[in-house]
Design a protein around this motif. Structure first.
Motif, PDB file in Angstrom:
ATOM      1  N   SER A   1       0.851  -1.182   0.000  1.00  0.00           N
ATOM      2  CA  SER A   1       0.000   0.000   0.000  1.00  0.00           C
ATOM      3  C   SER A   1       0.890   1.235   0.000  1.00  0.00           C
ATOM      4  O   SER A   1       2.089   1.150   0.229  1.00  0.00           O
ATOM      5  CB  SER A   1      -0.935   0.001   1.208  1.00  0.00           C
ATOM      6  OG  SER A   1      -0.191  -0.013   2.412  1.00  0.00           O
ATOM      7  N   GLY A   2       0.273   2.372  -0.273  1.00  0.00           N
ATOM      8  CA  GLY A   2       1.015   3.620  -0.312  1.00  0.00           C
ATOM      9  C   GLY A   2       0.727   4.387  -1.584  1.00  0.00           C
ATOM     10  O   GLY A   2      -0.200   4.051  -2.332  1.00  0.00           O
ATOM     11  N   PHE A   3       1.537   5.408  -1.815  1.00  0.00           N
ATOM     12  CA  PHE A   3       1.345   6.282  -2.973  1.00  0.00           C
ATOM     13  C   PHE A   3       2.671   6.444  -3.706  1.00  0.00           C
ATOM     14  O   PHE A   3       3.690   6.733  -3.085  1.00  0.00           O
ATOM     15  CB  PHE A   3       0.818   7.651  -2.527  1.00  0.00           C
ATOM     16  CG  PHE A   3      -0.554   7.570  -1.920  1.00  0.00           C
ATOM     17  CD1 PHE A   3      -1.677   7.646  -2.727  1.00  0.00           C
ATOM     18  CD2 PHE A   3      -0.708   7.401  -0.557  1.00  0.00           C
ATOM     19  CE1 PHE A   3      -2.951   7.558  -2.171  1.00  0.00           C
ATOM     20  CE2 PHE A   3      -1.968   7.319   0.002  1.00  0.00           C
ATOM     21  CZ  PHE A   3      -3.098   7.388  -0.798  1.00  0.00           C
ATOM     22  N   VAL A   4       2.626   6.250  -5.030  1.00  0.00           N
ATOM     23  CA  VAL A   4       3.821   6.397  -5.862  1.00  0.00           C
ATOM     24  C   VAL A   4       3.508   7.349  -7.011  1.00  0.00           C
ATOM     25  O   VAL A   4       2.346   7.703  -7.246  1.00  0.00           O
ATOM     26  CB  VAL A   4       4.317   5.034  -6.397  1.00  0.00           C
ATOM     27  CG1 VAL A   4       4.777   4.144  -5.260  1.00  0.00           C
ATOM     28  CG2 VAL A   4       3.254   4.339  -7.220  1.00  0.00           C
ATOM     29  N   SER A   5       4.539   7.731  -7.731  1.00  0.00           N
ATOM     30  CA  SER A   5       4.376   8.764  -8.758  1.00  0.00           C
ATOM     31  C   SER A   5       4.030   8.240 -10.147  1.00  0.00           C
ATOM     32  O   SER A   5       3.702   9.033 -11.025  1.00  0.00           O
ATOM     33  CB  SER A   5       5.654   9.605  -8.840  1.00  0.00           C
ATOM     34  OG  SER A   5       6.751   8.780  -9.133  1.00  0.00           O
ATOM     35  N   SER A   6       4.092   6.912 -10.371  1.00  0.00           N
ATOM     36  CA  SER A   6       3.779   6.423 -11.714  1.00  0.00           C
ATOM     37  C   SER A   6       3.178   5.018 -11.665  1.00  0.00           C
ATOM     38  O   SER A   6       3.410   4.248 -10.725  1.00  0.00           O
ATOM     39  CB  SER A   6       5.037   6.394 -12.592  1.00  0.00           C
ATOM     40  OG  SER A   6       5.885   5.344 -12.198  1.00  0.00           O
TER      41      SER A   6
ATOM     42  N   ASN B   1       5.724   2.285 -11.439  1.00  0.00           N
ATOM     43  CA  ASN B   1       6.195   1.958 -10.089  1.00  0.00           C
ATOM     44  C   ASN B   1       5.258   0.977  -9.392  1.00  0.00           C
ATOM     45  O   ASN B   1       5.705   0.127  -8.619  1.00  0.00           O
ATOM     46  CB  ASN B   1       6.337   3.222  -9.241  1.00  0.00           C
ATOM     47  CG  ASN B   1       7.539   4.047  -9.627  1.00  0.00           C
ATOM     48  OD1 ASN B   1       8.380   3.627 -10.417  1.00  0.00           O
ATOM     49  ND2 ASN B   1       7.626   5.237  -9.078  1.00  0.00           N
ATOM     50  N   ILE B   2       3.963   1.086  -9.660  1.00  0.00           N
ATOM     51  CA  ILE B   2       3.001   0.148  -9.077  1.00  0.00           C
ATOM     52  C   ILE B   2       3.290  -1.264  -9.589  1.00  0.00           C
ATOM     53  O   ILE B   2       3.363  -2.219  -8.806  1.00  0.00           O
ATOM     54  CB  ILE B   2       1.555   0.571  -9.408  1.00  0.00           C
ATOM     55  CG1 ILE B   2       1.226   1.901  -8.732  1.00  0.00           C
ATOM     56  CG2 ILE B   2       0.569  -0.510  -8.982  1.00  0.00           C
ATOM     57  CD1 ILE B   2      -0.110   2.501  -9.142  1.00  0.00           C
ATOM     58  N   ALA B   3       3.478  -1.388 -10.879  1.00  0.00           N
ATOM     59  CA  ALA B   3       3.767  -2.696 -11.473  1.00  0.00           C
ATOM     60  C   ALA B   3       5.113  -3.233 -11.002  1.00  0.00           C
ATOM     61  O   ALA B   3       5.242  -4.431 -10.697  1.00  0.00           O
ATOM     62  CB  ALA B   3       3.735  -2.596 -12.995  1.00  0.00           C
ATOM     63  N   THR B   4       6.107  -2.367 -10.926  1.00  0.00           N
ATOM     64  CA  THR B   4       7.441  -2.787 -10.475  1.00  0.00           C
ATOM     65  C   THR B   4       7.401  -3.288  -9.044  1.00  0.00           C
ATOM     66  O   THR B   4       8.026  -4.306  -8.718  1.00  0.00           O
ATOM     67  CB  THR B   4       8.452  -1.628 -10.604  1.00  0.00           C
ATOM     68  OG1 THR B   4       8.503  -1.211 -11.965  1.00  0.00           O
ATOM     69  CG2 THR B   4       9.829  -2.038 -10.149  1.00  0.00           C
TER      70      THR B   4
ATOM     71  N   ASP C   1      -2.264  -2.618  -3.372  1.00  0.00           N
ATOM     72  CA  ASP C   1      -3.185  -1.514  -3.135  1.00  0.00           C
ATOM     73  C   ASP C   1      -2.465  -0.167  -3.242  1.00  0.00           C
ATOM     74  O   ASP C   1      -2.930   0.827  -2.671  1.00  0.00           O
ATOM     75  CB  ASP C   1      -3.827  -1.642  -1.744  1.00  0.00           C
ATOM     76  CG  ASP C   1      -4.749  -2.844  -1.662  1.00  0.00           C
ATOM     77  OD1 ASP C   1      -5.396  -3.175  -2.662  1.00  0.00           O
ATOM     78  OD2 ASP C   1      -4.815  -3.453  -0.571  1.00  0.00           O
ATOM     79  N   ILE C   2      -1.377  -0.121  -3.970  1.00  0.00           N
ATOM     80  CA  ILE C   2      -0.626   1.123  -4.159  1.00  0.00           C
ATOM     81  C   ILE C   2      -1.425   2.016  -5.096  1.00  0.00           C
ATOM     82  O   ILE C   2      -1.991   1.555  -6.095  1.00  0.00           O
ATOM     83  CB  ILE C   2       0.783   0.855  -4.726  1.00  0.00           C
ATOM     84  CG1 ILE C   2       1.583   0.007  -3.728  1.00  0.00           C
ATOM     85  CG2 ILE C   2       1.493   2.163  -5.029  1.00  0.00           C
ATOM     86  CD1 ILE C   2       2.936  -0.429  -4.253  1.00  0.00           C
TER      87      ILE C   2
END
Length: 103
Positions: A71-76, A79-82, A99-100
């Protein structure tokens, strides 16, 4: 005296063995399972740290019975897939719930 020491040692050993088989989480997980999950969580966090495109401070990792939740928040979206790919590569991971979210 030696018999008394041996008996005390044997009793302590048996108590330790029984404690290792006890459960936590209201009977759901054994101590061993809890330790395994903690090791998986640490492994996933280490793998995220070693991935230059990800920031470990942005991603939270929890593990329950080998299932990793990110979980959390990323910029792209990349990055979620990685993060999912990195988590799946860690030994002991059964599955990943991602759940990012995007910032």
């Amino acid at each position: 005296m030696k018999k008394l020491r041996f008996s005390a040692f044997l009793a302590a050993l048996m108590l330790t063995t029984l404690t290792a088989c006890s459960t936590t989480d209201s009977g759901r997980r054994t101590v061993g399972q809890y330790v395994d999950d903690a090791a998986i969580t640490a492994g996933v966090k280490a793998a995220i740290v070693n991935e230059p495109t990800l920031k470990v401070s942005e991603i939270q990792v929890e593990t329950y019975e080998g299932v990793v939740q990110l979980s959390g928040f990323v910029s792209s979206a990349a990055n979620i897939a990685t993060a999912s790919t990195v988590a799946r590569s860690v030994n002991g991971v059964k599955s990943v719930k991602n759940d990012i979210r995007l910032k």
